[in-house]
Design a protein around this motif. Structure first.
Motif, short mmCIF file in Angstrom:
data_model
loop_
_atom_site.label_atom_id
_atom_site.label_comp_id
_atom_site.label_asym_id
_atom_site.label_seq_id
_atom_site.Cartn_x
_atom_site.Cartn_y
_atom_site.Cartn_z
N UNK A 196 -12.09 5.21 12.99
CA UNK A 196 -12.98 4.18 13.52
C UNK A 196 -13.28 4.44 14.99
N UNK A 197 -12.25 4.92 15.72
CA UNK A 197 -12.43 5.17 17.14
C UNK A 197 -13.44 6.30 17.36
N UNK A 198 -13.53 7.20 16.39
CA UNK A 198 -14.49 8.29 16.51
C UNK A 198 -15.89 7.87 16.08
N UNK A 199 -16.07 6.58 15.95
CA UNK A 199 -17.41 6.09 15.64
C UNK A 199 -17.74 6.13 14.17
N UNK A 242 1.21 1.90 7.21
CA UNK A 242 1.07 2.05 8.66
C UNK A 242 0.40 3.38 9.00
N UNK A 243 0.82 4.44 8.26
CA UNK A 243 0.22 5.76 8.50
C UNK A 243 -1.28 5.72 8.19
N UNK A 244 -1.59 5.19 7.00
CA UNK A 244 -3.00 5.12 6.60
C UNK A 244 -3.79 4.30 7.62
N UNK A 245 -3.19 3.21 8.05
CA UNK A 245 -3.86 2.32 9.00
C UNK A 245 -4.18 3.06 10.30
N UNK A 246 -3.21 3.86 10.75
CA UNK A 246 -3.42 4.61 11.98
C UNK A 246 -4.52 5.64 11.82
N UNK A 247 -4.51 6.33 10.68
CA UNK A 247 -5.54 7.32 10.41
C UNK A 247 -6.92 6.65 10.43
N UNK A 284 -7.35 -1.40 8.45
CA UNK A 284 -6.07 -2.06 8.69
C UNK A 284 -5.41 -2.55 7.40
N UNK A 285 -5.12 -1.63 6.46
CA UNK A 285 -4.56 -2.04 5.18
C UNK A 285 -3.08 -2.36 5.30
N UNK A 286 -2.77 -3.50 5.88
CA UNK A 286 -1.36 -3.82 6.07
C UNK A 286 -0.98 -5.00 5.20
N UNK A 287 0.26 -4.94 4.73
CA UNK A 287 0.83 -6.13 4.12
C UNK A 287 1.59 -6.83 5.24
N UNK A 288 1.27 -8.06 5.51
CA UNK A 288 1.87 -8.70 6.68
C UNK A 288 3.31 -9.13 6.40
N UNK A 289 3.95 -9.69 7.43
CA UNK A 289 5.36 -10.06 7.31
C UNK A 289 5.57 -11.11 6.25
N UNK A 290 4.61 -12.02 6.16
CA UNK A 290 4.72 -13.06 5.13
C UNK A 290 4.86 -12.44 3.76
N UNK A 291 4.03 -11.43 3.51
CA UNK A 291 4.08 -10.76 2.21
C UNK A 291 5.40 -10.03 2.05
N UNK A 310 -3.90 -2.42 0.13
CA UNK A 310 -5.26 -1.99 -0.18
C UNK A 310 -6.18 -3.20 -0.26
N UNK A 311 -5.67 -4.27 -0.89
CA UNK A 311 -6.46 -5.50 -0.98
C UNK A 311 -6.82 -6.00 0.39
N UNK A 312 -5.82 -6.04 1.29
CA UNK A 312 -6.10 -6.57 2.62
C UNK A 312 -6.99 -5.61 3.40
N UNK A 313 -6.86 -4.30 3.12
CA UNK A 313 -7.73 -3.33 3.78
C UNK A 313 -9.18 -3.55 3.43
#
Lengths: 242, 416
Positions: B362-365, B352-357, B374-381, B39-42
């Motif tokens: 976003x694609x719908x404008x 990942x699901x939330x990110x896709x949604x 893009x609320x992802x926790x990256x690999x480092x995290x 959420x923070x990164x999002x």
């Protein structure tokens, strides 16, 4: 080098009881030859359990000396003591002390696990020992599914599997009826006949009678062999006292 | 190794329910940590999307009406920038400014037509350097260059959105559009990464002013500085403000007459806020995991107590203290790692699901990408979370393991 498996000289042990010290062993001398089968008798509080623990390297002693297989056992580290127990000693207990969630075969194989023997080989060996003790059909049973005599036979198999020099048995027949006791003693005798030394702590004269030699312990000292009557008299006195 | 696992598994199987319950607290802790971090990164990505496309150390300068009387001149006076202002800035701040561009908006009724298609779009005269200040992604062709400015070329650059409106699928390069009736040749198309739907045309500053009577007037100015820190950028901002104030006889603190948007300052402010949020998230996450560790440790202590006799037996038949410690530690690490991994995967999966949604929205404008994206926790995290888990398992198992190793076989075996 001598042919003694156990050589104990002037062994002292006392327990710290806070203010005072409890002097349990007051100078014990024992010499057990290889292949001997010896029983240790004595009333409770005579120090026989303490002696057995020291002989089993489960406890350390204060002064004197203890040689096991001609190696001085003296203030060993716990790790070294564990290796010693694993290599030289086999234990048989009154309450069997099998691990309840492991089946008979796994219980027997456990000492080999601590020797780093792989699973397949140690299970195979465990089955061999169980077969020798007539328990092959019970290999996959949990201890709770076995009778007292069967459990003790599993425990004996476990003590034997690491091919120890010496077996220490603490009241091995204490929890068994007389017929089963006889069977267990038969097994222990045949084990001894195969060359493994044996020390049996017991208070049953019938068991002691089947060993080569009886060491009587009283009040932290060994009662000399020449005075059997005195010993008996004193033990009677002790027994009637409370 | 397999033996080793087998030993752990058999004991865990024996206490399956307890192992699951214990593991759940750890799984939950990690799940929450990942969710919070995501959420923070999002939020941060959303914020950074707002700054995308503009140089991070850009200063946007505009003018308005004076609010206060200054230097004998009354309030309400309209301030107008000219080329002279730009030249002055270039000269005075030669050491501080990397790029300068004057801007001239064509407001209102300049319809843009191509054959039968037409529309009203934002039209702006800019200079070649503007591409370093308002960065756009070139799709086709080129940006406005020096010869365009020098020779007053009638060329135009359009955003993809405009291209779609006027040309449909046709390529616009080399074709002529009419701006307020005047033909301009299209030389390039672009996309603004922070606003893909932006309907924008760029024309050479010199041309637009000549064609639409702008003389030497500038609507706004944009500069990018070489400042690396907020303080430096702030100093340049203040310098520019006082220079312009002097030139136009405006009170230096009259922010209506002279407006400057300091991108770096706002960017850093936003970044600072998000650094704070991230720290906060970590603290909460670690606390949650800590609760899990205490739970695991607690259970392991009980477990060791219950298994006193078993451990005594093991020691009697030759288990070294280290192997007893290992037995307890590895169980603890096993529970925390497996459970934590489940929490980790669940958390990452949900993100990942939330990110896709969100991407779909976003694609719908939808403007969602500017708020939460893009609320992802990256690999480092994820990897640091795993390291934390293993450490957690070790810490959780440490005290119980010490207790187990200290068990005296004699006492354990007499304990009926």
């Amino acid at each position: 080098m001598s042919d003694s498996i156990i050589q104990v000289k002037n062994l002292h042990k006392s327990y710290d009881m806070g203010q005072s010290a409890l002097h349990v062993l007051k100078g014990i001398d024992i010499d057990i030859k290889e292949g001997e089968m010896v029983s240790i008798m004595g009333s409770s509080g005579s120090g026989k359990s303490t002696l057995l623990n020291i002989l089993g390297i489960l406890d350390n002693y204060d002064s004197g000396s203890y040689h096991l297989n001609n190696i001085l056992v003296r203030s060993m580290g716990e790790t070294e003591a564990a290796r010693f127990r694993n290599r030289y000693l086999g234990f048989i207990f009154q309450s069997f002390n099998l691990i309840s969630f492991k089946n008979a075969m796994e219980n027997v194989a456990l000492p080999l696990y601590y020797q780093g023997v792989n699973r397949k080989k140690r299970n195979q060996l465990a089955l061999e020992y169980l077969e020798r003790l007539g328990l092959l059909n019970w290999a996959n049973h949990l201890p709770s599914e076995l009778s007292g005599g069967q459990r003790q036979r599993v425990a004996i198999a476990r003590a034997l599997i690491s091919q120890p020099k010496l077996i220490l048995a603490d009241e091995p027949t204490g929890a068994l009826d007389s017929q089963t006791s006889n069977e267990v003693m038969d097994i222990l005798e045949s084990v001894n006949a195969s060359g493994i030394s044996m020390i049996i702590v017991t208070h049953e004269p019938k068991v002691a009678a089947r060993t080569h030699r009886v060491i009587r312990l009283s009040d932290g000292l060994i009662v000399p062999n020449g005075q059997p009557h005195t010993q008996e008299a004193s033990s009677i006195v002790q027994e009637t006292k409370p | 190794m397999i033996d080793y696992l087998q030993e752990i598994l058999t004991t865990l199987q024996k206490n399956r329910l307890r192992a699951i319950m214990t593991g759940f607290s750890v799984a939950w802790g990690i799940f929450m940590l990942i969710l919070l971090l995501g959420s923070g990164s999002g939020l941060q990505n959303g914020m950074e999307n707002n700054f995308k496309g503009t140089s991070k150390n850009a200063l946007w300068i505009w003018s308005g009406n004076t609010q206060v009387a200054h230097g004998g001149l009354k309030a309400g006076r309209r301030i107008q920038f000219t080329d002279a202002d730009m030249k002055a800035l270039e000269k005075t701040f030669a050491d501080d400014i990397d790029h300068v561009s004057g801007r001239f908006h064509l407001w209102g009724n300049a319809a843009v037509t191509y054959q039968k298609e037409y529309g009203n779009f934002s039209l702006e005269g800019v200079m070649p350097d503007f591409k370093h200040i308002q960065t756009v992604e070139m799709k086709e062709g080129r940006y406005i260059n020096e010869p365009d400015i020098r020779d007053f070329r009638k060329v135009a650059l359009m955003s993809v959105a405009v291209q779609k409106a006027l040309f449909k699928e046709e390529t616009p390069l080399g074709k002529y559009i009419r701006v307020g009736g005047v033909p301009f040749m299209v030389v390039g198309t672009f996309e603004n990464p922070s606003n893909k739907d932006e309907k924008q045309l760029y024309l050479p500053l010199s041309t637009i002013r000549k064609v639409f009577n702008g003389s030497n007037k500038l609507g706004e100015m944009a500069v990018s500085t070489n400042a690396l820190t907020v303080a430096e950028n702030k100093r340049i901002e203040e310098g520019i403000r006082s220079t312009l104030a002097q030139r136009h006889h405006v009170a230096p603190d009259d922010k209506q007459a002279l407006g400057i948007w300091n991108t770096l300052e706002h960017f850093k402010q936003a970044q600072g806020i998000f650094a704070g949020i991230r720290l906060f998230v970590w603290v909460i996450g670690i606390m949650t995991i800590l609760a899990g560790i205490v739970g695991v440790s607690n259970i392991m202590i009980i477990l060791v107590k219950e298994r006193t006799k078993e451990i005594g037996i093991r020691k009697a038949i030759g288990a070294t203290p280290w192997s007893v410690i290992r037995l307890v530690l590895s169980e603890s690490v096993f529970i925390t790692t497996i459970a934590g991994f489940i929490g980790l995967v669940a958390g990452m999966g949900l993100l990942a699901i939330v990110s896709n949604v969100l991407k779909g929205m976003a694609a719908q404008g939808n403007d969602i990408e500017r708020q939460f994206f893009n609320p992802s926790a990256d690999w480092g995290v994820a990897i640091s979370a795993l390291v934390i888990l293993v450490l957690a398992g070790l810490i959780a198992g440490y005290i119980p393991a010490r207790r187990a190793a200290a068990i005296k076989p004699i006492e354990a075996l007499h304990d009926e």
